[in-house]
Design an enzyme around this catalytic site. Structure first.
Site, PDB file in Angstrom:
ATOM      1  N   GLU A  56       0.890  -1.200   0.014  1.00  0.00           N
ATOM      2  CA  GLU A  56       0.168  -0.159  -0.018  1.00  0.00           C
ATOM      3  C   GLU A  56       0.985   1.203   0.043  1.00  0.00           C
ATOM      4  O   GLU A  56       0.469   2.199  -0.614  1.00  0.00           O
ATOM      5  CB  GLU A  56      -1.041   0.058   1.391  1.00  0.00           C
ATOM      6  CG  GLU A  56      -1.837  -1.264   1.418  1.00  0.00           C
ATOM      7  CD  GLU A  56      -1.179  -2.437   2.471  1.00  0.00           C
ATOM      8  OE1 GLU A  56      -2.065  -2.825   3.272  1.00  0.00           O
ATOM      9  OE2 GLU A  56      -0.235  -2.721   2.220  1.00  0.00           O
ATOM     10  N   ALA A 158       8.702 -37.807  -8.654  1.00  0.00           N
ATOM     11  CA  ALA A 158       8.508 -38.112 -10.020  1.00  0.00           C
ATOM     12  C   ALA A 158       8.629 -39.775  -9.794  1.00  0.00           C
ATOM     13  O   ALA A 158       9.513 -40.305  -9.306  1.00  0.00           O
ATOM     14  CB  ALA A 158       9.670 -37.420 -10.924  1.00  0.00           C
ATOM     15  N   GLU A 292      12.124 -32.822  -1.455  1.00  0.00           N
ATOM     16  CA  GLU A 292      12.164 -33.509  -2.606  1.00  0.00           C
ATOM     17  C   GLU A 292      13.001 -34.906  -2.168  1.00  0.00           C
ATOM     18  O   GLU A 292      14.198 -35.283  -3.159  1.00  0.00           O
ATOM     19  CB  GLU A 292      13.233 -32.663  -3.688  1.00  0.00           C
ATOM     20  CG  GLU A 292      12.549 -31.503  -4.099  1.00  0.00           C
ATOM     21  CD  GLU A 292      13.018 -31.118  -5.362  1.00  0.00           C
ATOM     22  OE1 GLU A 292      13.360 -31.706  -6.311  1.00  0.00           O
ATOM     23  OE2 GLU A 292      13.480 -29.817  -5.496  1.00  0.00           O
TER      24      GLU A 292
END
Length: 369
Positions: A56, A158, A292
């Protein structure tokens, strides 16, 4: 008053501005603001990071005296307390704006609703809840941090179509395609830390950077009980990004010294648990932790309840092998109805891979924990 098309238009602009600082604002939220009068944009701004002015303030500065009687759009409720910077509510009141449109109320109990009340008490019209779902999505890690006092944990892996993350020999480059890997680099850039276990360091020698997708690299975190780590590794090059290794007290002092000489921070914990590490990362002011890791640590993290979101990349390949590792190790569950379930699922195609994304159902963890 209902939401208008232009309300949504300007709030989407606030969100675009807020994203300029993605991955860089922790422990603060990402916020964007615009000043508008007679459908004209007079000023805009976003919060660049902790200790710097809020969105702002930048937007009002750019608008200058023209902010008098204008409408200010801001993606998160303006703060009403003196922190590192003075409250934005006062800046808005001083500027003489007539209306403030807020995307979402601040989830931080210190703020929640008080900013809006302060503006209304000063005679400013306030409308709340424009593009609220998008505002909440953008800051889901911040929201989790302030409501649960710990960072948001995202588990990413994956795997092949038959659920393997590597071959029987441990070879894992590459399960997923280039487009999926590019997205992972993007996700690292949006996270405050990336976390792996010692096994991943030994086997893959990862860099865990955003690979130039962004100028932001996350803190790289390694959890290891044995500290049986190579003395040379990509993660020990702290000129690219800092690395912290969490281990147990008094383990392998020779390796500790070698790592510290290379600029790696080594933290000795009395207990090496996912909760203890997440608590320390929270104390460091981090909001989003990207896990990961391999299956052993993934199982421990899920069991500990520190994972809120799972991102599974599935590649259209079959590798087979009874002994080939899978994304999650043993959770000790024997009944299918005890399985950890995901909700709010999304599916997307990324070239030939499929990304399945979902949030861990809070009640399923009670069975696991």
């Amino acid at each position: 008053m209902g939401m208008t098309h232009s309300d949504r238009h300007w709030m989407q602009q606030c969100l675009r501005l807020a994203r300029q600082a993605i991955g860089k604002t922790a422990p603060n939220p990402m916020v964007g603001a615009v000043v508008v009068k007679n459908s004209q944009l007079l000023g805009e701004g976003w919060h660049p990071g902790a200790g710097q002015p809020h969105a702002e303030v930048f937007a009002l500065q750019e608008a200058g005296l023209a902010a008098q009687g204008a409408t200010v759009y801001v993606s998160l409720e303006p703060c009403n307390h003196y922190g590192r910077t003075p409250p934005c509510t006062e800046a808005l009141i001083q500027a003489g704006v007539s209306t403030v449109v807020v995307g979402m109320i601040d989830p931080d109990p210190r703020v929640s609703g008080t900013g809006i009340q302060r503006l209304r008490d000063a005679g400013i019209e306030v409308r709340v809840g424009v593009e609220q779902a998008a505002c909440e999505q953008l800051n889901e890690a911040f929201i989790h941090r302030v409501t649960h006092q710990r960072p948001l944990g995202i588990l990413k892996y994956a795997m092949t179509l038959d659920g393997k993350i590597a071959t029987t020999t441990g070879h894992s480059a590459w399960v997923s395609g280039p487009a999926s890997r590019h997205l992972v680099h993007q996700l690292r850039a949006e996270s405050d830390a990336v976390l792996v276990g010692g096994n991943t360091v030994r086997r893959d020698n990862p860099r865990l950077t955003s690979h130039g997708v962004s100028d932001h690299n996350p803190l790289r975190v390694v959890m290891t009980r044995s500290l049986d780590l190579p003395t040379q590794a990509n993660l020990w090059d702290v000129s690219i990004a800092p690395t912290v290794v969490y281990t147990l007290l008094n383990i392998n002092p020779a390796v500790q010294t070698t790592l510290q000489q290379q600029g790696v921070e080594v933290i000795n914990l009395p207990e090496l648990t996912p909760q203890a590490v997440m608590h320390d990362l929270y104390q460091r002011g981090l909001s989003q932790i990207f896990w990961e890791c391999g299956g052993t640590l993934a199982a421990a993290a899920l069991k500990a309840g520190v994972i809120q979101k799972v991102m599974a990349f599935v590649a259209p390949k079959i590798i087979g092998g009874v002994a080939a590792p899978s994304p999650v190790g043993d959770l000790g569950l024997t009944q299918m109805d005890a399985a950890i379930a995901l909700e709010r699922l999304t599916l997307q195609s990324i070239e030939s891979d499929v990304l399945i994304e979902g949030y861990v159902c809070s009640n399923t963890l009670d069975n696991a924990a």
